[in-house]
Design an enzyme around this catalytic site. Structure first.
Site, PDB file in Angstrom:
ATOM      1  N   LYS A  63     -25.378 -28.983 -13.153  1.00 34.42           N
ATOM      2  CA  LYS A  63     -24.390 -27.983 -13.473  1.00 34.42           C
ATOM      3  C   LYS A  63     -23.108 -28.306 -12.696  1.00 34.42           C
ATOM      4  CE  LYS A  63     -24.172 -24.101 -11.063  1.00 34.42           C
ATOM      5  NZ  LYS A  63     -23.666 -24.272  -9.697  1.00 34.42           N
TER       6      LYS A  63
ATOM      7  N   LYS B  15     -37.488 -22.856  -8.492  1.00 32.36           N
ATOM      8  CA  LYS B  15     -38.010 -21.937  -7.467  1.00 32.36           C
ATOM      9  C   LYS B  15     -39.332 -21.342  -7.930  1.00 32.36           C
ATOM     10  CE  LYS B  15     -33.328 -20.597  -6.031  1.00 32.36           C
ATOM     11  NZ  LYS B  15     -33.152 -21.256  -4.755  1.00 32.36           N
TER      12      LYS B  15
ATOM     13  N   GLU C 200     -25.118 -14.194  -0.965  1.00 32.32           N
ATOM     14  CA  GLU C 200     -25.173 -15.294   0.004  1.00 32.32           C
ATOM     15  C   GLU C 200     -24.337 -14.933   1.220  1.00 32.32           C
ATOM     16  OE1 GLU C 200     -25.292 -19.413  -1.866  1.00 32.32           O
ATOM     17  OE2 GLU C 200     -23.780 -18.391  -3.064  1.00 32.32           O
TER      18      GLU C 200
ATOM     19  N   HIS D   5     -27.504 -19.656 -13.251  1.00 29.12           N
ATOM     20  CA  HIS D   5     -28.571 -19.086 -12.416  1.00 29.12           C
ATOM     21  C   HIS D   5     -28.909 -17.634 -12.764  1.00 29.12           C
ATOM     22  CE1 HIS D   5     -27.953 -22.722 -10.339  1.00 29.12           C
ATOM     23  NE2 HIS D   5     -27.098 -22.318  -9.437  1.00 29.12           N
TER      24      HIS D   5
HETATM   25  C1  BG6 Z   1     -25.440 -23.567  -6.462  1.00 28.83           C
HETATM   26  C2  BG6 Z   1     -24.046 -23.068  -6.314  1.00 28.83           C
HETATM   27  O1  BG6 Z   1     -25.697 -23.921  -7.795  1.00 28.83           O
HETATM   28  O2  BG6 Z   1     -26.351 -22.557  -6.053  1.00 28.83           O
HETATM   29  C3  BG6 Z   1     -23.785 -22.667  -4.863  1.00 28.83           C
HETATM   30  O3  BG6 Z   1     -23.133 -24.076  -6.704  1.00 28.83           O
HETATM   31  C4  BG6 Z   1     -24.818 -21.687  -4.391  1.00 28.83           C
HETATM   32  O4  BG6 Z   1     -22.489 -22.128  -4.724  1.00 28.83           O
HETATM   33  C5  BG6 Z   1     -26.221 -22.179  -4.703  1.00 28.83           C
HETATM   34  O5  BG6 Z   1     -24.661 -21.528  -2.998  1.00 28.83           O
HETATM   35  C6  BG6 Z   1     -27.251 -21.114  -4.420  1.00 28.83           C
HETATM   36  O6  BG6 Z   1     -28.515 -21.665  -4.525  1.00 28.83           O
HETATM   37  P1  BG6 Z   1     -29.685 -21.235  -3.565  1.00 28.83           P
HETATM   38  O7  BG6 Z   1     -30.861 -22.003  -4.028  1.00 28.83           O
HETATM   39  O8  BG6 Z   1     -29.248 -21.540  -2.169  1.00 28.83           O
HETATM   40  O9  BG6 Z   1     -29.844 -19.755  -3.763  1.00 28.83           O
END
Ligand code: BG6
Length: 524
Positions: A164, A198, A232, A256
């Site tokens: 992506k 996941k 996050e 996502h």
């Molecule tokens: C990525 C994004 O695809 O997913 C990031 O580009 C983000 O910005 C990340 O931090 C989050 O993934 P995870 O697995 O850490 O929740």
């Protein structure tokens, strides 16, 4: 190749021999996730002993210096990559697989080298992994095709993996799909969304379709609304060049968050296979109501983090981060409401939100059930009945939790919310993995179930396009439309208003949900 560690997946066969070519081998993703995942697959004996991994990029490296560069990074960052620690003796075995070819993806020369590498590999299988900026995807596919490298002969495969972001809006995603499909079949294309790697995301299907308990309640008769959150605490980090162009919506939502929505909202697939599952996902994303731009503006809120305090640490605002334009109009937070217009979900809003520098790291799906149909306990001390919630905790504290009402001990009829739950760590060993292992293994074994199909990806973009259009219109009118929020808080006021207008509130970000952290029943 000798292995010091015993595999934990005795029943799972190693994938057939192949050569994996990684375009963009100098990038962050490769050292943080891809190589640690391949190392873990090797540790678990899930890749063929002869498999070679060839990094391709512009930077000058030979095999030796490429290996050293990866090892130095991985050894220092193993916890960050979530892939577990590095075993020196295993690394020495593993690194023999790693090779490097310096070259420009837009130049024919590198494709001739690829052909030579395959010819000397003992197998005609090849996996081409585009870990590059998305602007190279079409070019790489065309060049591979031009060099005859996408032709599958004698039952051997040629597959392309694309990372992506897959496009930056509906039109560009359609163009990219068309470009790829011009030179290869859908079965050769693996559009990665790492959320599908996941365990907790895959578990949604198992919870829903391997139990009789959930499905009878999984509809508009019992569910009031659903919230999907990916909060996050990290900021933009070193990724401003990418992120300032993308923003929270493009970075997280059509991929996502919509994958989470699809998992929770799909109809039971007729069979457990890539085709059935992906068709159901595509259908449900295709049923997301297309808002008008006015509606999209009304049903969304955008935010940008400002300086604030996180874990007792002062952190800068987005506009002060390295590499961010001082007059950037990029959102680092988005909240939105979508409706899924089908028989099961009519009238059930889905509220989605994601942001950087929020109060806690918390990816969850919170399902709020409707109140009990009859207020049985009128004329008691109970003033209001709290809702039942089911929280699917994607990360951290992976698990599932029910909030329900119980009687507090005592002479009066008083209720309180108690929790019943399943924590992954209480039942299973959680191996140190990056989440990419399963996905890479699936690419090697030809299982497309966890990959996005062209129509799913386009349906995702189609659903977010009205929001993008609404925001573009605001910019043209000279309105920013982006509200500030202090780092360490959960988004701007507009996000709260968005849900409060409907008489609801957001499930608290980072609410401790694991046993031992949840309130002890009866002790309040
Ligand atoms: C990525 C994004 O695809 O997913 C990031 O580009 C983000 O910005 C990340 O931090 C989050 O993934 P995870 O697995 O850490 O929740």
């Amino acid at each position: 190749m000798s292995h010091s560690t015993q595999t934990r997946y005795e029943q799972t066969p190693a994938a057939d021999n192949t050569t994996m070519f990684i375009f963009g081998a100098g990038g962050d993703l490769v050292k943080r996730l891809l190589i640690p995942s391949l190392y873990n697959l090797d540790r678990d004996r899930l890749i063929a002993p002869e498999m070679r991994i060839v990094g391709i990029d512009l930077a000058e490296h030979d095999d030796e210096s490429f290996r050293r560069h990866l090892k130095d990074f991985i050894a220092d960052n193993h916890s960050e990559s979530r892939g577990g620690s590095l075993d020196e003796s295993h690394w020495r075995d593993f690194e023999k697989r790693l090779h490097y070819r310096q070259g420009d993806f837009t130049d024919d020369a590198i494709y001739r080298q690829i052909e030579d590498v395959i010819a000397s590999s003992g197998s005609d299988n090849a996996l081409f992994y585009c870990a590059t900026s998305s602007r190279f995807f079409s070019d790489i596919a065309r060049k591979l095709d031009g060099a005859g490298l996408l032709e599958e002969r004698n039952g051997q495969y040629r597959r392309l993996v694309v990372e992506k972001p897959f496009g930056h809006d509906l039109e560009s995603a359609q163009t990219l799909n068309a470009n790829l499909l011009e030179v290869m079949k859908e079965e050769q294309i693996y559009r990665i969304d790492h959320f599908l790697g996941k365990e907790t995301v895959q578990n949604i299907l198992v919870a829903r379709f391997a139990n009789v308990l959930f499905e009878p309640f999984w509809n508009n008769h019992y569910i009031d609304h659903i919230q999907i959150t990916a909060a996050e605490t990290v900021g933009v980090e070193e990724r401003a060049a990418f992120y300032d162009k993308a923003g929270a919506m493009r970075d997280m939502v059509p991929n996502h968050l919509f994958q989470l929505l699809a998992m929770v909202a799909i109809e039971p697939p007729a069979a457990f296979g890539a085709d059935s599952l992906r068709s159901e996902k595509s259908k449900v994303l295709g049923a997301v109501r297309p808002w008008t731009t006015e509606e999209a503006a009304h049903h969304s809120a955008r935010g940008r983090y400002e300086k604030g305090t996180l874990d007792d640490r002062q952190v800068p605002g987005y506009l002060d981060e390295n590499g961010v334009d001082a007059d950037s109009q990029t959102e680092t937070f988005v909240a939105m409401k979508v409706m899924v217009d089908n028989w099961r979900w009519v009238g059930v809003p889905f509220y989605l939100r994601t942001g950087k520098r929020m109060s806690a790291r918390d990816t969850e799906i919170a399902i709020c059930f409707k109140p009990a149909p009859y207020a049985q306990f009128r004329n008691t001390d109970v003033e209001r009945m709290a809702s039942n919630w089911l929280i699917i905790q994607i990360q951290p504290n992976e698990g599932m939790w029910f909030d329900f009402q119980a009687k507090r001990p005592g002479p009066e009829l008083e209720m309180d919310t108690v929790k019943m739950g399943f924590a992954y760590k209480d039942f299973f060993d959680l191996p140190a993995v990056t989440g990419y292992e399963t996905l890479i293994y699936d690419c090697l074994t030809g299982d497309q179930m966890l990959f996005q199909r062209a129509d799913t990806i386009e349906n995702g973009w189609r659903a977010v396009q009205p929001f993008l259009d609404a925001w573009a219109r605001q910019s043209e009118a000279g309105e920013s439309g982006i509200e500030g929020y202090a780092a360490g808080t959960d988004g701007p006021a507009g996000a709260h208003e968005l849900i409060q207008r409907d008489g609801r509130t957001w499930h608290k970000v980072g609410e401790a949900t694991g046993p031992g952290v949840a309130p002890v029943p009866g002790k309040r």
